[in-house]
Design an enzyme around this catalytic site. Structure first.
Site, PDB file in Angstrom:
ATOM      1  N   LYS A  66       8.460   6.748  -0.260  1.00 23.34           N
ATOM      2  CA  LYS A  66       9.786   7.336  -0.023  1.00 23.34           C
ATOM      3  C   LYS A  66       9.753   8.859   0.127  1.00 23.34           C
ATOM      4  O   LYS A  66      10.542   9.431   0.884  1.00 23.34           O
ATOM      5  CB  LYS A  66      10.751   6.952  -1.151  1.00 23.34           C
ATOM      6  CG  LYS A  66      11.170   5.495  -1.128  1.00 23.34           C
ATOM      7  CD  LYS A  66      12.218   5.218  -2.189  1.00 23.34           C
ATOM      8  CE  LYS A  66      12.661   3.763  -2.153  1.00 23.34           C
ATOM      9  NZ  LYS A  66      13.734   3.484  -3.112  1.00 23.34           N
TER      10      LYS A  66
ATOM     11  N   ASP B 197      19.956   4.139  -0.584  1.00 22.42           N
ATOM     12  CA  ASP B 197      19.968   3.893  -2.034  1.00 22.42           C
ATOM     13  C   ASP B 197      21.060   4.716  -2.710  1.00 22.42           C
ATOM     14  O   ASP B 197      21.799   4.228  -3.570  1.00 22.42           O
ATOM     15  CB  ASP B 197      18.624   4.279  -2.666  1.00 22.42           C
ATOM     16  CG  ASP B 197      17.523   3.262  -2.412  1.00 22.42           C
ATOM     17  OD1 ASP B 197      17.856   2.088  -2.146  1.00 22.42           O
ATOM     18  OD2 ASP B 197      16.340   3.641  -2.484  1.00 22.42           O
TER      19      ASP B 197
ATOM     20  N   HIS C 105     -15.041 -15.807  12.782  1.00 27.35           N
ATOM     21  CA  HIS C 105     -14.443 -15.423  11.500  1.00 27.35           C
ATOM     22  C   HIS C 105     -15.241 -14.284  10.880  1.00 27.35           C
ATOM     23  O   HIS C 105     -16.473 -14.304  10.877  1.00 27.35           O
ATOM     24  CB  HIS C 105     -14.415 -16.607  10.527  1.00 27.35           C
ATOM     25  CG  HIS C 105     -13.540 -17.728  10.987  1.00 27.35           C
ATOM     26  ND1 HIS C 105     -13.952 -18.641  11.925  1.00 27.35           N
ATOM     27  CD2 HIS C 105     -12.264 -18.064  10.662  1.00 27.35           C
ATOM     28  CE1 HIS C 105     -12.972 -19.509  12.162  1.00 27.35           C
ATOM     29  NE2 HIS C 105     -11.942 -19.175  11.406  1.00 27.35           N
TER      30      HIS C 105
ATOM     31  N   LYS D 176     -10.245 -17.996  19.460  1.00 23.48           N
ATOM     32  CA  LYS D 176      -9.631 -17.700  18.152  1.00 23.48           C
ATOM     33  C   LYS D 176     -10.507 -16.671  17.436  1.00 23.48           C
ATOM     34  O   LYS D 176     -11.695 -16.900  17.223  1.00 23.48           O
ATOM     35  CB  LYS D 176      -9.514 -18.953  17.299  1.00 23.48           C
ATOM     36  CG  LYS D 176      -8.949 -18.662  15.907  1.00 23.48           C
ATOM     37  CD  LYS D 176      -9.117 -19.830  14.950  1.00 23.48           C
ATOM     38  CE  LYS D 176      -8.691 -19.430  13.547  1.00 23.48           C
ATOM     39  NZ  LYS D 176      -9.043 -20.448  12.536  1.00 23.48           N
TER      40      LYS D 176
END
Length: 503
Positions: free
Chosen positions: A290, A326, A119, A144
């Site tokens: 955008k 849009d 971790h 893991k």
């Protein structure tokens, strides 16, 4: 057998303070079809009775007793912690989770499979392969690796590690940027991914609930050949696009998944270059990307070129095609509300519109209205922004404080004012609303914003953000799949998600 030989499953973590609550949740989850649970022994108050937790277990169990430094709650001595882990092995637990620094001192015993874990709550280390190679020497059945994603690219590095690993590997990136790694783990060969019992009881940053993983993302249906779609934004957690697109994919039985991807501004270009390596075929694009996305498009439709903003990208070979749904969605919704018909296909001609907001949505709506023959006045809280857009579209603008002085037939709110949780705000004083006006609000959560409520109270025609959102999503769905979207289903899912009962 490699991890990719079988379908990846959801492992649900159980973290309760009392044994009886752990046992009750384990049985409940098994009844819900869960095939593997992780019992977090470090959450149990008082002495841990491993035998009791394993007796009559309804499905296989991973037992984990995590130290505080690894994100756990165990506050006893390290000797006490390792004794609990050894006891779990002796009692025949299905899987034991051992951190890499202690794995060598706890030998394999019986039928218990070993998960060797690492971790890192700060970053995703540069050399993941070296970390994997080191862990592979510790007699693991499963490796893991859980690290924090600081960039979207960290997900891809984790995917690549998992895909090429010879030992089954669960590689997850924590944090909201790392959410894609949890949803797509199985696509790249991880034997399982982790989920929380409930969305309010997550055990690691970015962890999703079992219900989300099962019902929204259909995790256990994701295969190596599953096509990936998503929405890129920063932030992205508020987006409801995954709900409606995944519901539509499921309705039509498509082997596709739609995920939320948080992409900071500075990572946008590199992410777009790497997107095909994720298996991404199409993206919805929203704030703040955008306009910036145009620099990475190889082709763009006339609306994108006219507005200077795209909300959809399709990946076809080496091409990146940009569209703006849009604009068309807002225009269709407004024209329908005004009674467009074969006799009068252009009911906007001669109408005067006031557009509030000069961002991506404002650009799209203003451009569409102008193309349909309306006259448009722009305004924005950022006067310079309004001036620049007005210059680009060749239309007038007014200062934000002067917006009420504009006589208009159509009022279009393209700002986030009124969006949940700020539901008591409105961008327009209701005393200036007139019954002959059509009021359009791009905010869709909630659908009935204060502006929409005020407009209805004054007998205005209204178009809600839900209508525009569903229409633009249906157009995106068509671009993604070539198929007509199940609009009624998408509308129903969106309305259910934004209903006041959800707050």
């Amino acid at each position: 057998m490699s991890a990719s030989d079988s379908r990846s499953i959801i492992c649900v973590s159980i973290a309760r303070g009392r044994h009886r609550h752990v046992i009750a949740e384990h049985h409940y989850l098994a009844e819900q079809g869960v095939k593997l649970v992780e019992i977090r022994l470090d959450y149990i108050n008082g002495p841990v009775n491993v035998k009791r937790l394993l007796n009559e277990r309804p499905c296989p169990v991973i037992m984990t007793c995590r130290r505080e430094r690894d994100g756990g709650r165990f506050r006893g001595t390290e000797q006490e912690r390792q004794l609990i882990l050894r006891t779990a092995i002796a009692e025949g637990v299905d899987y034991i989770d051992l951190e890499e620094d202690i794995a060598a001192s706890i030998p394999r015993y019986g039928q218990t499979k070993r998960i060797i874990s690492y971790h890192n709550f700060h970053e995703t280390p540069e050399n993941l392969q070296a970390l994997y190679d080191r862990m592979a020497t510790l007699d693991p059945d499963i490796i893991k690796i859980a690290t924090v994603a600081n960039h979207p690219q960290d997900n891809l590095r984790m995917f690549q590690l998992v895909a090429q690993s010879r030992i089954p590997t669960v590689g997850l990136c924590m944090g909201d940027i790392g959410i894609p790694s949890r949803i797509l783990a199985g696509k790249f060969g991880a034997p399982f991914s982790y989920a929380a019992f409930h969305s309010e009881r997550t055990l690691a940053p970015g962890q999703l609930s079992f219900e989300e993983m099962r019902d929204v993302y259909r995790y256990e249906s994701i295969r190596p050949d599953t096509e990936v779609y998503g929405v890129i934004a920063d932030p992205v957690g508020h987006s409801l696009s995954p709900l409606i697109h995944n519901a539509a994919f499921q309705r039509l039985g498509l082997n596709k998944v739609y995920i939320p991807i948080r992409v900071p501004r500075e990572d946008l270009f590199e992410f777009i270059d790497q997107a095909p390596q994720w298996g991404i075929k199409g993206l919805s694009v929203t704030i703040p990307h955008k306009e910036a996305i145009l620099a990475k498009l190889t082709k763009a439709d006339s609306i994108v070129r006219g507005i200077g903003a795209a909300n959809t990208v399709i990946f076809e070979g080496n091409e990146r095609l940009g569209y703006n749904t849009d604009c068309r969605a807002a225009l269709e919704a407004i024209e329908t509300a005004l009674g467009a018909s074969p006799k009068d296909p252009t009911p906007l001609k001669g109408k005067h519109a006031l557009v509030l907001g000069a961002g991506g949505a404002g650009k799209a709506v203003a451009y569409g209205l102008l193309r349909a023959g309306a006259t448009v006045t722009l305004t924005d809280g950022d006067e310079e922004k309004a001036r620049l857009l007005a210059e680009k579209l060749d239309c007038p603008y007014v200062k934000w404080e002067d917006r009420h002085s504009v006589a208009c037939d159509i009022l279009a709110n393209c700002t986030p004012v009124g969006m949940h949780p700020n539901v008591d705000e409105t961008p327009f004083d209701p005393k200036y609303l007139r019954s002959h006006m059509l009021v359009f609000d791009a905010v869709y959560n909630p659908e009935n914003t204060l502006l929409i409520k005020d407009a209805r109270a004054r007998n205005c025609k209204v178009v809600t953000g839900v209508e525009m959102f569903v229409r633009q999503a249906c157009m995106q769905f068509k671009l993604f799949t070539g198929l007509d979207a199940p609009a009624d289903l998408m509308r129903e899912v969106l309305k259910r998600a934004t209903s006041p009962a959800k707050w």
